[in-house]
Design a protein around this motif. Structure first.
Motif, PDB file in Angstrom:
ATOM      1  N   ASP A   1       0.723  -1.345  -0.241  1.00 25.82           N
ATOM      2  CA  ASP A   1      -0.233   0.008   0.058  1.00 25.82           C
ATOM      3  C   ASP A   1       0.874   1.180   0.157  1.00 25.82           C
ATOM      4  O   ASP A   1       0.518   2.455   0.394  1.00 25.82           O
ATOM      5  CB  ASP A   1      -0.915   0.009   1.151  1.00 25.82           C
ATOM      6  CG  ASP A   1      -1.903  -1.026   1.204  1.00 25.82           C
ATOM      7  OD1 ASP A   1      -2.393  -1.467  -0.035  1.00 25.82           O
ATOM      8  OD2 ASP A   1      -2.284  -1.459   2.356  1.00 25.82           O
ATOM      9  N   LEU A   2       2.031   1.374  -0.604  1.00 25.63           N
ATOM     10  CA  LEU A   2       2.597   2.539  -0.657  1.00 25.63           C
ATOM     11  C   LEU A   2       2.119   3.433  -1.755  1.00 25.63           C
ATOM     12  O   LEU A   2       1.699   3.136  -2.642  1.00 25.63           O
ATOM     13  CB  LEU A   2       4.351   2.072  -1.259  1.00 25.63           C
ATOM     14  CG  LEU A   2       5.028   1.133  -0.411  1.00 25.63           C
ATOM     15  CD1 LEU A   2       6.598   0.710  -0.867  1.00 25.63           C
ATOM     16  CD2 LEU A   2       5.250   1.840   1.013  1.00 25.63           C
ATOM     17  N   HIS A   3       2.295   4.746  -1.401  1.00 22.60           N
ATOM     18  CA  HIS A   3       1.779   5.775  -2.079  1.00 22.60           C
ATOM     19  C   HIS A   3       3.111   6.337  -2.977  1.00 22.60           C
ATOM     20  O   HIS A   3       3.907   7.102  -2.317  1.00 22.60           O
ATOM     21  CB  HIS A   3       1.181   6.712  -1.464  1.00 22.60           C
ATOM     22  CG  HIS A   3       0.936   8.067  -2.319  1.00 22.60           C
ATOM     23  ND1 HIS A   3       0.223   9.149  -1.397  1.00 22.60           N
ATOM     24  CD2 HIS A   3       0.875   8.570  -3.205  1.00 22.60           C
ATOM     25  CE1 HIS A   3      -0.051  10.207  -2.461  1.00 22.60           C
ATOM     26  NE2 HIS A   3       0.377   9.662  -3.765  1.00 22.60           N
ATOM     27  N   TYR A   4       3.379   5.923  -4.085  1.00 23.40           N
ATOM     28  CA  TYR A   4       4.199   6.408  -4.812  1.00 23.40           C
ATOM     29  C   TYR A   4       4.484   7.522  -5.422  1.00 23.40           C
ATOM     30  O   TYR A   4       3.535   8.185  -6.265  1.00 23.40           O
ATOM     31  CB  TYR A   4       4.728   5.220  -6.147  1.00 23.40           C
ATOM     32  CG  TYR A   4       6.004   5.503  -6.943  1.00 23.40           C
ATOM     33  CD1 TYR A   4       7.087   4.806  -6.388  1.00 23.40           C
ATOM     34  CD2 TYR A   4       6.001   6.422  -7.991  1.00 23.40           C
ATOM     35  CE1 TYR A   4       8.358   4.883  -7.134  1.00 23.40           C
ATOM     36  CE2 TYR A   4       7.147   6.527  -8.548  1.00 23.40           C
ATOM     37  CZ  TYR A   4       8.453   5.813  -8.318  1.00 23.40           C
ATOM     38  OH  TYR A   4       9.447   5.822  -8.964  1.00 23.40           O
ATOM     39  N   VAL A   5       5.356   8.595  -5.056  1.00 21.60           N
ATOM     40  CA  VAL A   5       5.544   9.888  -5.201  1.00 21.60           C
ATOM     41  C   VAL A   5       6.801  10.250  -5.947  1.00 21.60           C
ATOM     42  O   VAL A   5       7.979  10.100  -5.301  1.00 21.60           O
ATOM     43  CB  VAL A   5       5.297  10.932  -4.235  1.00 21.60           C
ATOM     44  CG1 VAL A   5       5.242  12.408  -4.380  1.00 21.60           C
ATOM     45  CG2 VAL A   5       3.917  10.570  -3.715  1.00 21.60           C
ATOM     46  N   CYS A   6       6.900  10.597  -7.249  1.00 20.21           N
ATOM     47  CA  CYS A   6       8.168  11.062  -7.655  1.00 20.21           C
ATOM     48  C   CYS A   6       7.908  11.627  -9.210  1.00 20.21           C
ATOM     49  O   CYS A   6       6.793  11.175  -9.839  1.00 20.21           O
ATOM     50  CB  CYS A   6       8.915   9.490  -7.919  1.00 20.21           C
ATOM     51  SG  CYS A   6      10.630   9.793  -8.236  1.00 20.21           S
ATOM     52  N   TRP A   7       8.948  12.352  -9.562  1.00 20.77           N
ATOM     53  CA  TRP A   7       8.969  12.861 -10.903  1.00 20.77           C
ATOM     54  C   TRP A   7       8.942  11.690 -11.952  1.00 20.77           C
ATOM     55  O   TRP A   7       8.096  11.731 -12.722  1.00 20.77           O
ATOM     56  CB  TRP A   7      10.188  13.796 -11.297  1.00 20.77           C
ATOM     57  CG  TRP A   7      10.048  14.499 -12.600  1.00 20.77           C
ATOM     58  CD1 TRP A   7       9.429  15.253 -13.105  1.00 20.77           C
ATOM     59  CD2 TRP A   7      10.642  13.859 -13.778  1.00 20.77           C
ATOM     60  NE1 TRP A   7       9.564  15.588 -14.335  1.00 20.77           N
ATOM     61  CE2 TRP A   7      10.508  14.779 -14.730  1.00 20.77           C
ATOM     62  CE3 TRP A   7      11.601  12.889 -14.014  1.00 20.77           C
ATOM     63  CZ2 TRP A   7      10.788  14.609 -16.044  1.00 20.77           C
ATOM     64  CZ3 TRP A   7      11.798  12.237 -15.227  1.00 20.77           C
ATOM     65  CH2 TRP A   7      11.507  13.113 -16.381  1.00 20.77           C
ATOM     66  N   ALA A   8       9.667  10.599 -11.837  1.00 26.61           N
ATOM     67  CA  ALA A   8       9.626   9.505 -12.808  1.00 26.61           C
ATOM     68  C   ALA A   8       9.376   8.284 -11.899  1.00 26.61           C
ATOM     69  O   ALA A   8       9.504   8.139 -10.839  1.00 26.61           O
ATOM     70  CB  ALA A   8      11.045   9.521 -13.431  1.00 26.61           C
ATOM     71  N   GLY A   9       8.735   7.506 -12.893  1.00 25.99           N
ATOM     72  CA  GLY A   9       8.189   6.069 -12.488  1.00 25.99           C
ATOM     73  C   GLY A   9       9.581   5.232 -12.802  1.00 25.99           C
ATOM     74  O   GLY A   9      10.256   4.769 -12.130  1.00 25.99           O
ATOM     75  N   GLY A  10       9.527   4.852 -14.100  1.00 28.19           N
ATOM     76  CA  GLY A  10      10.442   4.109 -14.618  1.00 28.19           C
ATOM     77  C   GLY A  10      10.938   2.703 -14.138  1.00 28.19           C
ATOM     78  O   GLY A  10      10.004   2.153 -13.529  1.00 28.19           O
ATOM     79  N   LEU A  11      12.167   2.562 -13.741  1.00 27.07           N
ATOM     80  CA  LEU A  11      12.768   1.123 -13.204  1.00 27.07           C
ATOM     81  C   LEU A  11      12.176   1.069 -11.904  1.00 27.07           C
ATOM     82  O   LEU A  11      11.543  -0.280 -11.370  1.00 27.07           O
ATOM     83  CB  LEU A  11      14.154   1.092 -13.441  1.00 27.07           C
ATOM     84  CG  LEU A  11      14.670  -0.253 -12.908  1.00 27.07           C
ATOM     85  CD1 LEU A  11      14.049  -1.565 -13.472  1.00 27.07           C
ATOM     86  CD2 LEU A  11      16.261  -0.290 -13.406  1.00 27.07           C
ATOM     87  N   PRO A  12      12.382   1.906 -10.833  1.00 28.21           N
ATOM     88  CA  PRO A  12      11.950   1.890  -9.573  1.00 28.21           C
ATOM     89  C   PRO A  12      10.427   1.387  -9.416  1.00 28.21           C
ATOM     90  O   PRO A  12      10.147   0.548  -8.603  1.00 28.21           O
ATOM     91  CB  PRO A  12      12.080   3.173  -8.977  1.00 28.21           C
ATOM     92  CG  PRO A  12      13.478   3.826  -9.772  1.00 28.21           C
ATOM     93  CD  PRO A  12      12.826   3.156 -11.090  1.00 28.21           C
ATOM     94  N   LEU A  13       9.514   2.068 -10.021  1.00 29.37           N
ATOM     95  CA  LEU A  13       8.220   1.661 -10.024  1.00 29.37           C
ATOM     96  C   LEU A  13       7.906   0.556 -10.696  1.00 29.37           C
ATOM     97  O   LEU A  13       7.088  -0.248  -9.942  1.00 29.37           O
ATOM     98  CB  LEU A  13       7.405   2.784 -10.777  1.00 29.37           C
ATOM     99  CG  LEU A  13       5.908   2.665 -10.642  1.00 29.37           C
ATOM    100  CD1 LEU A  13       5.366   2.765  -9.245  1.00 29.37           C
ATOM    101  CD2 LEU A  13       5.301   4.051 -11.807  1.00 29.37           C
TER     102      LEU A  13
END
Length: 593
Positions: free
Chosen positions: A54-66
């Protein structure tokens, strides 16, 4: 009430698993690094394997980490500006999640995200930002509104604070007291650190207190900004961490094509550590590469992508300040060609303006980042470049690829509607909604001209030249330049009176009827419409042998089916060139010792 972001004066040291255990269920979660540089891969793998959800992913880019976190079913919500796997195309897990609606995706403009992070960092209730005029993006940014500025009365955007529970980042070194060194572009790392409750860092090595002062250009996260640190040599692999190692594109290619193996396994650091050739490649100097003998290309006929590159390069002059955003091989090649030929005094900024004023070194895939990092006059973060250059209107050009453009020059890079009614998710607009108005010249390119890519009206306006005329631009402090769209059939100009696209040049051998048949709106031709000139033999020689010996310019002009084979060929040629460069550097080092 906001949660305090004050951290202890001295971070604790632990291992990667210890850092992963500090990530909580449901955390608002940010990731540092940029593209394939300084990504905290070892820590992300540990987080993916920890079972956190249930992480809320917040970042300029998604890419490989996402992609790693989506594979582990760890993400409940996504806030970003852009998601791509660079030359490898669109991220499949992100696309599937967005297209199915299984995970909510909220698209931000880069400036709105920067200002929201700054509001959190500075404990402010909101932050102002320039409106993305002409686009639909304001309504998409969570909590953003347009309102009169309380002092000047001008229409202004305002955004609420964007707070993070956890921010993870990989860096080069930390000293024993917990100060963290970052070399090269900082992306949005510093803004995200300031907005985060806890900051978890992996580093290549830990050095004695005082040792960081001996290094050259660097940025420092002081120890009171950091919560915990884990030594993790090779912690960014297969992404890069200069000056230790370059990106392993061969490993990434294998990981993205081997669907039967989980990313968490395919991205594992080899037991012997980062492969030696990647470490040796990071030591190759720009002067060595630039001085190497050229591999001459005897083919005299210019391809369509070479004609477009040369035509775009002709737009640039000694007064130009050109920024290369994310995933733009064509723009990078055109900028370097101009600087290497007729515009030696122009400024080129790469890695989304993280490398400022680079030399036009060859675009050898594995060495691009290290050569730009070395030759850049300065390194910066994305938040710095926005306030210093973009918002100030200092940049003249940023040439951007577009999936779909309509007759009014408006762009859609977020999603397309299938005939069946489903969605095709696109990478997102990154910072296009902002810079379409801020930069002097608005230049787009569509590699494959068709009625699907050039339409009467886009469904989603992700960016547009909303401020087109001098009367609209000058009150905002922006210069007025050209607004052009380049395709493989022609060049359009966005007319300031009709505010619609007009063909001003045609590609060699292309007829007016061909353009009409391939365009989804009624085409107007300028009275002085002419043919795009062919590049000279001298220009082609510089382009093919000095600037783009691998032919990266071709990547955006092939179909998805052809792309895999082209990438395989480029990677093979890249390995050969890197081996030559390593051997040449070793020879020079021996001669000097």
């Amino acid at each position: 009430m906001p949660t305090s972001q004050v951290k202890p004066n001295r971070p604790r040291f632990t291992d990667v698993e210890g850092l992963a255990a500090m990530v909580g269920q449901g955390d608002s979660f940010g990731v540092g690094g940029h593209h394939f540089a300084r990504l905290p891969i070892a820590l992300l793998r540990a987080i993916a394997g920890s079972g956190v959800k249930d992480l809320h992913y917040v970042c300029w880019a998604g890419g490989l980490p996402l992609e790693l976190l989506l594979e582990a079913d760890a993400i409940a919500q996504i806030d970003l500006c852009f998601s791509s796997l660079d030359i490898f195309g669109l991220p499949p897990r992100f696309r599937a999640a967005a297209e199915s609606g299984a995970i909510p995706v909220r698209d931000w403009t880069a400036l709105a995200m920067i200002q929201a992070l700054r509001a959190a960092q500075q404990n402010l209730p909101s932050m102002p930002f320039q409106l993305p005029e002409g686009s639909d993006m304001l309504a998409r940014v969570p909590g953003a509104i347009a309102a009169p500025d309380p002092v000047a009365g001008n229409a202004t955007g305002f955004v609420l604070p964007l707070r993070l529970d956890t921010f993870v980042v990989h860096a080069q070194r930390a000293d024993e007291s917990g100060n963290v060194q970052i070399i090269g572009p900082r992306a949005l790392d510093f803004a995200m650190v300031g907005a985060a409750r806890q900051v978890l860092v992996t580093v290549e090595e830990v050095v004695p207190v005082g040792a960081l002062r001996l290094d050259g250009r660097q940025s420092i996260l002081t120890r009171n900004q950091v919560s915990a640190i884990a030594p993790a040599p090779g912690g960014a692999y297969p992404a890069s961490c200069l000056p230790f190692y370059v990106t392993d594109y061969k490993k990434l290619s294998a990981a993205f094509t081997a669907r039967e193996m989980p990313l968490e396994d395919s991205l594992r650091l080899p037991s012997e550590g980062v492969p030696e050739p990647l470490q040796a490649a990071a030591k190759v100097r720009a002067e060595t590469v630039i001085a190497m003998p050229l591999i001459l290309d005897a083919d005299k006929k210019a391809s369509v992508e070479e004609i477009i590159v040369a035509r775009i390069a002709a737009e640039l002059g000694n007064e130009s300040f050109a920024s290369a955003g994310a995933v733009s091989p064509l723009a990078n090649v055109a900028y370097r060609l101009a600087k290497a030929t007729h515009a030696p005094d122009m400024i080129i900024a790469t890695m989304s303006c993280g490398h400022l004023d680079i030399a036009p070194s060859p675009m050898i895939l594995s060495l691009i980042e290290s050569l730009d990092c070395e030759t850049a006059v300065a390194h910066a973060g994305g938040d710095d470049t926005y306030s210093t250059y973009y918002q100030a209107g200092a940049v003249t050009h940023e040439i951007v690829g577009a999936a779909q453009v309509d007759r009014r020059g408006r762009v859609n890079t977020i999603a397309l509607r299938k005939p069946s009614g489903g969605l095709i998710r696109l990478p997102g607009q990154g910072g296009m909604a902002d810079v379409a108005n801020m930069h002097r010249d608005y230049l787009l390119y569509i590699p494959r001209h068709s009625a699907q890519s050039l339409v009467n009206e886009v469904e989603i306006v992700s960016s547009a030249r909303g401020l087109l005329t001098p009367a609209e631009r000058e009150p905002m402090g922006y210069r007025t330049g050209k607004a052009l769209v380049f395709t493989d059939l022609c060049v359009f100009r966005l007319d300031r009176t009709s505010r619609e696209l007009t063909v001003i040049e045609t590609m060699p051998g292309v007829t007016h009827q061909q353009i009409r048949d391939a365009t989804g709106f009624a085409v107007t031709f300028d009275a002085d419409c002419r043919q795009v000139p062919l590049p000279s033999d001298a220009t082609l020689a510089v382009l093919r042998n000095q600037i783009d010996p691998l032919g990266l310019r071709r990547l955006e002009f092939v179909s998805a089916k052809e792309r895999g084979a082209l990438i395989a060929g480029i990677l093979a040629d890249d390995r050969g060139m890197v081996e030559r460069c390593i051997a040449a550097q070793l020879g020079l080092d021996i001669a000097r010792s």
